[in-house]
Design a protein around this motif. Structure first.
Motif, PDB file in Angstrom:
ATOM      1  N   ASP A 187      30.438   5.510  -4.698  1.00 19.39           N
ATOM      2  CA  ASP A 187      29.724   6.969  -5.727  1.00 19.39           C
ATOM      3  C   ASP A 187      31.327   7.084  -6.696  1.00 19.39           C
ATOM      4  O   ASP A 187      31.967   6.867  -6.517  1.00 19.39           O
ATOM      5  N   ASP A 188      29.767   7.493  -8.027  1.00 20.84           N
ATOM      6  CA  ASP A 188      30.826   8.472  -8.645  1.00 20.84           C
ATOM      7  C   ASP A 188      31.859   8.130  -9.601  1.00 20.84           C
ATOM      8  O   ASP A 188      32.506   8.549  -9.516  1.00 20.84           O
ATOM      9  N   ASP A 210      29.006   7.324 -12.361  1.00 23.43           N
ATOM     10  CA  ASP A 210      28.908   8.273 -12.693  1.00 23.43           C
ATOM     11  C   ASP A 210      27.770   8.401 -13.902  1.00 23.43           C
ATOM     12  O   ASP A 210      28.109   8.323 -15.113  1.00 23.43           O
ATOM     13  N   GLU A 244      24.190   5.653 -13.034  1.00 21.23           N
ATOM     14  CA  GLU A 244      23.337   6.850 -12.602  1.00 21.23           C
ATOM     15  C   GLU A 244      22.650   7.189 -13.767  1.00 21.23           C
ATOM     16  O   GLU A 244      23.347   7.024 -14.424  1.00 21.23           O
TER      17      GLU A 244
END
Ligand code: C2E
Ligand code: MG
Ligand code: MG
Ligand code: MG
Length: 299
Positions: A187-188, A210, A244
């Motif tokens: 993630d990110d 991200d 995202e």
């Protein structure tokens, strides 16, 4: 006169003290109250999960969702995670909270499966502190067994910064999670400092770019460079990329053209309650796999 002057100075000093202390006290008290409230939030059933659809770029079909925690505070109403996850992390409450989130997401996945929904991946955010607990893998395994969730449909999102902590070689731990049948997402991605050599050794299926890099696409040259680099890196490492925060058709088109596998963002849907997500999915099927970007309604 001298006495008066001294008295005034003392008064002023005291006033200064009084000026700062109550404010600091108020902040500490507020924090303590929030901490106590949060501690009880789990027992009192004040937490809930929303689910944000994830779309396969090539086909436009939904393949999964990300579980995102919300806190319905009895007096303050809905509190977004950015306003209590940091507190949960600094107090260690993220450990029981994170376990609740995992259990609830697994429980929901089983409920959807029983209701005849197509098998979708449910992605769950794991905090660094949670991931680094020695019994983390044991806990995850216990929750899977207890809920009967299909591990192949559960994805753990671990932040890049959680994996970049020095010391322990974390690839062994990640492999144990993979052995349980889970998939792993980073993630990110792009906000940390992962070295390519390190990334290559990790059993990670997906990189999540991200939102901060997606926001100003396609116009911003730096963001375009980071995104392109992430996509080619992922291709070389045999990983998939999820972007995202896709909000516009231009971002969607730009990412799809460059081989981005999957997307998540307000263009497709905001995070939804479990019921709203099931309805959204049913509506999507009724449209014979025509995504309806831009029809997202607020949470
Ligand atoms: P994240 O894991 O990177 O989750 C994505 C965030 O981006 C979510 O915010 C989501 O609502 C938001 N988002 C998705 N698409 C768009 C878009 O098109 N535009 C905009 N402006 N935002 C979009 P949310 O739900 O507020 O969560 C924020 C962060 O809180 C998450 O970032 C994650 O780091 C953390 N978080 C949420 N739930 C959990 C949890 O259960 N456990 C842990 N440890 N952290 C969580
Ligand atoms: Mg996430
Ligand atoms: Mg993220
Ligand atoms: Mg984030």
């Amino acid at each position: 006169h001298a006495d008066t002057a001294m008295y005034s100075a003392k008064e002023a000093g005291r006033n200064n003290y009084q000026f700062f202390a109550p404010e600091m006290n108020a902040r500490a008290t507020e924090r303590l109250r929030m901490e106590n409230d949060l501690r009880r939030a789990i027992e009192r059933n004040e937490l809930l999960l929303h689910y944000q659809p994830q779309i396969e770029a090539a086909s436009g079909a939904p393949y999964g969702c990300e579980a995102l925690v919300r806190w319905i505070h009895p007096e303050r109403g809905l509190i977004p995670p950015d306003q209590f996850i940091p507190l949960a992390e600094s107090t260690g409450l993220i450990v029981p909270l994170g376990e609740w989130v995992l259990r609830e997401a697994c429980r929901q996945q089983v409920a959807w499966r029983r209701a005849g929904l197509p098998d979708l991946v449910v992605a769950v955010n794991i905090s660094a502190l949670q991931f680094h607990k020695p019994d983390f893998v044991t806990k995850v395994s216990a929750v899977l067994a207890e809920t009967g969730a299909d591990p192949a449909s559960i994805e753990l999102e671990i932040t890049e910064s959680a994996l970049m902590q020095p010391g322990e070689d974390l690839s062994a731990r990640l492999l144990q999670l993979v052995d349980l049948g889970l998939t792993l997402a980073l993630d990110d991605f792009g906000t940390g400092y992962s070295s390519l050599a390190y990334l290559k050794r990790l059993p990670i299926t997906r990189l999540k770019i991200d939102r901060s890099f997606v926001d100003d696409l396609p116009g911003n040259a730096e963001d375009a460079a980071v995104t392109s680099a992430a996509l080619s890196l992922a291709r070389d490492l045999g990983m998939q990329v999820v972007a995202e925060g896709v909000e516009t058709h231009a971002q969607h088109a730009y990412l799809t053209e460059r081989g981005c596998h999957a997307m998540q963002g307000y263009l497709f849907s905001r995070p939804l309650t479990a019921d709203a997500f099931a309805k959204w999915l049913a509506g999507f099927d009724a449209c014979a796999h025509t995504p309806a970007p831009g029809t997202a309604r607020p949470e």
